[in-house]
Design a protein around this motif. Structure first.
Motif, PDB file in Angstrom:
ATOM      1  N   UNK A  11      -2.148   6.097  -3.710  1.00 58.12           N
ATOM      2  CA  UNK A  11      -3.403   5.373  -3.541  1.00 58.12           C
ATOM      3  C   UNK A  11      -3.129   3.933  -3.172  1.00 58.12           C
ATOM      4  N   UNK A  12      -3.946   3.373  -2.280  1.00 60.24           N
ATOM      5  CA  UNK A  12      -3.779   1.997  -1.821  1.00 60.24           C
ATOM      6  C   UNK A  12      -5.135   1.297  -1.876  1.00 60.24           C
ATOM      7  N   UNK A  13      -5.223   0.251  -2.672  1.00 58.16           N
ATOM      8  CA  UNK A  13      -6.445  -0.554  -2.764  1.00 58.16           C
ATOM      9  C   UNK A  13      -6.335  -1.687  -1.749  1.00 58.16           C
ATOM     10  N   UNK A  14      -7.099  -1.592  -0.679  1.00 58.74           N
ATOM     11  CA  UNK A  14      -7.032  -2.561   0.406  1.00 58.74           C
ATOM     12  C   UNK A  14      -6.350  -1.952   1.616  1.00 58.74           C
ATOM     13  N   UNK A  51      -4.464   7.871   0.032  1.00 57.32           N
ATOM     14  CA  UNK A  51      -5.884   7.544  -0.086  1.00 57.32           C
ATOM     15  C   UNK A  51      -6.036   6.023  -0.111  1.00 57.32           C
ATOM     16  N   UNK A  52      -6.769   5.493   0.878  1.00 55.68           N
ATOM     17  CA  UNK A  52      -7.001   4.055   0.980  1.00 55.68           C
ATOM     18  C   UNK A  52      -8.421   3.734   0.517  1.00 55.68           C
ATOM     19  N   UNK A  53      -8.560   2.620  -0.218  1.00 58.89           N
ATOM     20  CA  UNK A  53      -9.860   2.144  -0.677  1.00 58.89           C
ATOM     21  C   UNK A  53     -10.148   0.817   0.027  1.00 58.89           C
ATOM     22  N   UNK A  54     -11.276   0.736   0.727  1.00 57.16           N
ATOM     23  CA  UNK A  54     -11.592  -0.461   1.500  1.00 57.16           C
ATOM     24  C   UNK A  54     -13.087  -0.769   1.399  1.00 57.16           C
ATOM     25  N   UNK A  55     -13.407  -2.038   1.112  1.00 60.34           N
ATOM     26  CA  UNK A  55     -14.796  -2.436   0.906  1.00 60.34           C
ATOM     27  C   UNK A  55     -15.511  -2.808   2.199  1.00 60.34           C
ATOM     28  N   UNK A  56     -14.754  -3.226   3.218  1.00 60.95           N
ATOM     29  CA  UNK A  56     -15.348  -3.749   4.449  1.00 60.95           C
ATOM     30  C   UNK A  56     -15.313  -2.681   5.541  1.00 60.95           C
ATOM     31  N   UNK A  57     -16.464  -2.183   5.975  1.00 60.47           N
ATOM     32  CA  UNK A  57     -16.456  -1.131   7.006  1.00 60.47           C
ATOM     33  C   UNK A  57     -15.855  -1.600   8.327  1.00 60.47           C
ATOM     34  N   UNK A  58     -15.942  -2.899   8.616  1.00 60.02           N
ATOM     35  CA  UNK A  58     -15.372  -3.384   9.869  1.00 60.02           C
ATOM     36  C   UNK A  58     -13.841  -3.350   9.838  1.00 60.02           C
ATOM     37  N   UNK A  71       2.148   6.746  -6.943  1.00 61.04           N
ATOM     38  CA  UNK A  71       2.197   5.301  -6.722  1.00 61.04           C
ATOM     39  C   UNK A  71       0.788   4.819  -6.397  1.00 61.04           C
ATOM     40  N   UNK A  72       0.367   3.774  -7.087  1.00 58.14           N
ATOM     41  CA  UNK A  72      -0.910   3.123  -6.782  1.00 58.14           C
ATOM     42  C   UNK A  72      -0.607   1.684  -6.385  1.00 58.14           C
ATOM     43  N   UNK A  73      -1.049   1.288  -5.207  1.00 59.99           N
ATOM     44  CA  UNK A  73      -0.758  -0.033  -4.645  1.00 59.99           C
ATOM     45  C   UNK A  73      -2.021  -0.874  -4.676  1.00 59.99           C
ATOM     46  N   UNK A  74      -1.929  -2.045  -5.288  1.00 61.45           N
ATOM     47  CA  UNK A  74      -3.053  -2.984  -5.323  1.00 61.45           C
ATOM     48  C   UNK A  74      -2.769  -4.094  -4.317  1.00 61.45           C
ATOM     49  N   UNK A  75      -3.490  -4.061  -3.196  1.00 63.75           N
ATOM     50  CA  UNK A  75      -3.226  -4.993  -2.098  1.00 63.75           C
ATOM     51  C   UNK A  75      -4.542  -5.479  -1.487  1.00 63.75           C
ATOM     52  N   UNK A  76      -5.528  -5.765  -2.337  1.00 61.91           N
ATOM     53  CA  UNK A  76      -6.844  -6.208  -1.860  1.00 61.91           C
ATOM     54  C   UNK A  76      -6.922  -7.724  -1.948  1.00 61.91           C
ATOM     55  N   UNK A  79       4.701   9.364 -14.986  1.00 61.12           N
ATOM     56  CA  UNK A  79       5.900   8.806 -14.368  1.00 61.12           C
ATOM     57  C   UNK A  79       5.557   8.096 -13.044  1.00 61.12           C
ATOM     58  N   UNK A  80       4.325   7.597 -12.947  1.00 54.36           N
ATOM     59  CA  UNK A  80       3.900   6.900 -11.736  1.00 54.36           C
ATOM     60  C   UNK A  80       4.175   5.412 -11.812  1.00 54.36           C
ATOM     61  N   UNK A  81       4.102   4.743 -10.668  1.00 55.67           N
ATOM     62  CA  UNK A  81       4.327   3.300 -10.567  1.00 55.67           C
ATOM     63  C   UNK A  81       3.076   2.617 -10.047  1.00 55.67           C
ATOM     64  N   UNK A  82       2.876   1.379 -10.507  1.00 52.32           N
ATOM     65  CA  UNK A  82       1.789   0.522 -10.022  1.00 52.32           C
ATOM     66  C   UNK A  82       2.415  -0.700  -9.366  1.00 52.32           C
ATOM     67  N   UNK A  83       2.140  -0.914  -8.070  1.00 52.07           N
ATOM     68  CA  UNK A  83       2.675  -2.061  -7.329  1.00 52.07           C
ATOM     69  C   UNK A  83       1.521  -2.997  -6.986  1.00 52.07           C
ATOM     70  N   UNK A  84       1.673  -4.282  -7.354  1.00 56.35           N
ATOM     71  CA  UNK A  84       0.612  -5.268  -7.146  1.00 56.35           C
ATOM     72  C   UNK A  84       1.138  -6.399  -6.269  1.00 56.35           C
TER      73      UNK A  84
END
Length: 647
Positions: free
Chosen positions: A459-462, A479-486, A526-531, A557-562
């Motif tokens: 998962x990728x936030x941003x 799976x990407x999470x994005x707030x801006x449709x543009x 892996x969950x990536x926080x990149x917003x 056993x997952x990782x969180x990368x910020x």
């Protein structure tokens, strides 16, 4: 800002209507009743039903949320200034009430300065809410006492026979005066918002920098309405002429050659000085045109309408009408036109040839400067591959040559001056990770450390331009999470990371935290926080409650990368506190790219539930934060303090 400006209009209209159509006894009963109703909505609360769902435009949702939570209390507060001044004028017919307007703005200025320095750092939101509610109760009681006393005043309008009113008889408003009052207030409002946006997005996205323009805006109100001696028209016009010319020049230079734009300090000095001179002119001319007392509430109502018109133009109209931040050059052009109009009025009144020449010269200067500056904006739009703008941001996609002769050109996405991703145009290098996502970055190391796993879920936030999808492998689901449709539109049309990735991907539109809260556990490896909003991660993604949401979606056993790269704030103490509270292991990965083509220096932190998950040799260079001494408290949804982590 738009909500407060429009609600201010409602409060001023209420004060105007009350004074015009109701007798003192009715005024007293009505206002006491509204104050009692205002107490019933305390303490302030926001219902969970206001959380946005899906991809709807958030503008009207935000306006509704504010109206439903603070609407009535702020309506009562906003009506206080003109209402009490009108009552004061009736009680003390020989005195000017306009200085009270300066004092009310002084209160606003003190609140603006003290909140981030004296309130927010020491009190969580529930405590702030109770303190504010108590203060509002004291205010309501004091105002009710005044309103109850007002019922004894004679049911007559303010006499125009007193010395102060006679001195204003020559300024009884005509239709042209109403138009000019509105234009002056609207122009100051447009320039406040436009300069703030330009400074915080295109010059330096420094947290709390938006306080400086608003401080100057309020200060001009204080000075101009405190005494006429503070506004000296010749001096202000001289400073304004220099400021408009310098600002237009800097805007044109920046738009023509962004790589060699003037220094940050020079730009801030010029733009903030110009804003202050502009506000002094607009508010000084408003103060010079104060009408007789019988028109006091009308006068304030028109000023409030002007401010709201400016807010509506910048907040609602401009993002839908323009694909670039054109409100600043347009606002400066409108300001110069107002200067010409004021000078023309002065020339007609004084019948001096020199004033007429100055008015004509100002009009010509408006046309010339506006044409030159806007032409550079148009040229920049032609040079950009794509320009889009909406509520969230003004985005620009450009094709650029790199300094390294061996490297191919790159396509880049910018939000203001902040680079949000790039891609090599050479087909042979198109899937090479770029900017902050190189193989030795925190997220790059995390992905390499998990390479032995198959069919991973990530998962990728941003979303950015989708650079991380270049790491995708067959059988993986991203799976990407994005707030801006543009941003989604740009990533799928102007860049190819997503389309050419070997992994399966999907993009979830909406606020990432809210989307994750509603989803069933995704069991991410892996969950990536990149917003990023500009140059900073939104605070609501860095709280204890947000971390608990992320952990719910991670495997054991997952990782969180910020991603915490930032010029102006130090997020390491915040992340250390969060890791300690959740009993997580944390490592800091600092990637110095040493001018590697297409890559940029970055800072990441990687978190895991057990030390064994970070024992891979790839994490050997990562630093533990055990020795980091910090006094930053744990950030929660009820407490955060940006001021304490400024570099």
């Amino acid at each position: 800002m738009l909500f407060f400006q429009t609600t201010l209009v409602c409060g001023y209209f209420y004060a105007h209507a009350t004074m015009r159509w109701l007798q003192p006894r009715a005024q007293s009963l009505l206002h006491c009743g509204l104050l009692a109703a205002g107490l019933l909505v305390l303490p302030l609360q926001v219902s969970a039903r206001w959380k946005p769902v899906g991809a709807a435009d958030p503008v009207f949702l935000i306006l509704g949320l504010l109206a439903g939570s603070v609407g009535l209390p702020y309506f009562l507060l906003s009506s206080t200034g003109p209402l009490l001044q009108a009552w004061y004028a009736k009680q003390f017919a020989g005195r000017s009430p306009y200085r009270l307007f300066a004092l009310s703005n002084l209160g606003s200025l003190l609140a603006l300065i003290t909140y981030p320095t004296c309130i927010e750092p020491f009190f969580p939101l529930p405590t702030q809410t109770m303190l504010w509610s108590t203060g509002f109760g004291v205010f309501a009681l004091a105002t009710a006492c005044i309103a109850w006393y007002v019922r004894t005043l004679p049911p007559t309008v303010v006499p125009e026979t007193c010395a102060y009113s006679r001195s204003l008889e020559s300024t009884l408003p005509r239709s042209g005066d109403y138009v000019l009052w509105t234009a002056l207030a609207a122009c100051a409002s447009v320039l406040l918002l436009a300069f703030t946006t330009h400074i915080t997005q295109n010059i330096a996205p420094i947290p709390l920098l938006w306080v400086a323009p608003l401080t100057l805006y309020l200060l001009s109100f204080i000075l101009c309405f405190d005494s006429t001696r503070w506004y000296w028209r010749p001096g202000v016009l001289t400073l304004l002429a220099l400021g408009i010319s310098a600002s237009m020049f800097l805007l044109a230079e920046t738009e023509a050659d962004a790589e060699h734009e003037p220094g940050m300090q020079l730009q801030l000095a010029v733009f903030l000085t110009t804003l202050f001179a502009a506000c002094m002119f607009c508010h000084g001319e408003l103060a010079r045109r104060k009408p007789a007392m019988r028109y006091l509430t009308t006068y304030y109502l028109v000023i409030a309408v002007g401010g709201a018109v400016g807010g509506i133009f910048v907040g609602l109209v401009a993002p839908r009408l323009f694909n670039d931040m054109l409100e600043l050059p347009l606002g400066l052009s409108a300001l110069a036109l107002l200067v010409a109009i004021v000078l023309a009025q002065a020339a007609r009144q004084s019948r001096q040839q020199a004033s007429r020449v100055a008015a004509v010269a100002a009009g010509v200067a408006v046309c010339v400067l506006s044409a030159i500056t806007l032409s550079h904006y148009v040229a920049k739009g032609r040079d950009a591959r794509l320009q889009l703008r909406n509520f969230y941001a003004a985005l620009r996609v450009t094709d650029e040559e790199t300094e390294d002769e061996e490297s191919s050109p790159v396509r880049a996405l910018y939000h203001g001056t902040i680079l949000h991703g790039s891609q090599f145009l050479d087909p042979a290098r198109r899937l090479a990770p770029t900017t902050y996502y190189g193989p030795d970055s925190g997220v790059g190391i995390a992905l390499r450390a998990l390479a032995s796993r198959t069919a991973m879920r990530i998962g990728v936030v941003g979303l950015g331009v989708g650079t991380l999808a270049s790491y995708g492998r067959q059988g993986e689901r991203w799976r990407f999470y994005e707030i801006n449709p543009q941003v989604i539109s740009i990533a799928t049309s102007a860049f190819t990371f997503l389309h050419e990735s070997a992994a399966q991907y999907e993009v979830i539109l909406g606020d990432a935290r809210l989307s994750l809260e509603r989803e069933t556990p995704q069991h991410y490896d892996l969950l990536v926080l990149d917003a990023f909003a500009g140059d900073t991660i939104p605070v609501h993604l860095l709280t204890q409650e947000a971390l608990s949401v992320y952990l719910r979606h991670l495997r054991e056993d997952g990782l969180l990368a910020v991603h915490i790269s930032n010029k102006y704030v130090d997020l390491l103490p915040v992340m250390k506190r969060l890791a300690e509270a959740a009993h997580l292991v944390i490592r800091w990965v600092e990637d110095n790219t040493e001018d590697k083509p297409g890559l940029a220096d970055s800072d990441w932190v990687v978190l895991a539930k057990t030390p064994a998950l970070l024992s891979h040799s790839l994490f050997a260079a990562a630093r533990p934060l055990d020795g980091l001494q910090t006094s930053v408290p744990l950030w929660t949804d009820n407490y955060s303090n940006l001021y304490s982590i400024l570099k």
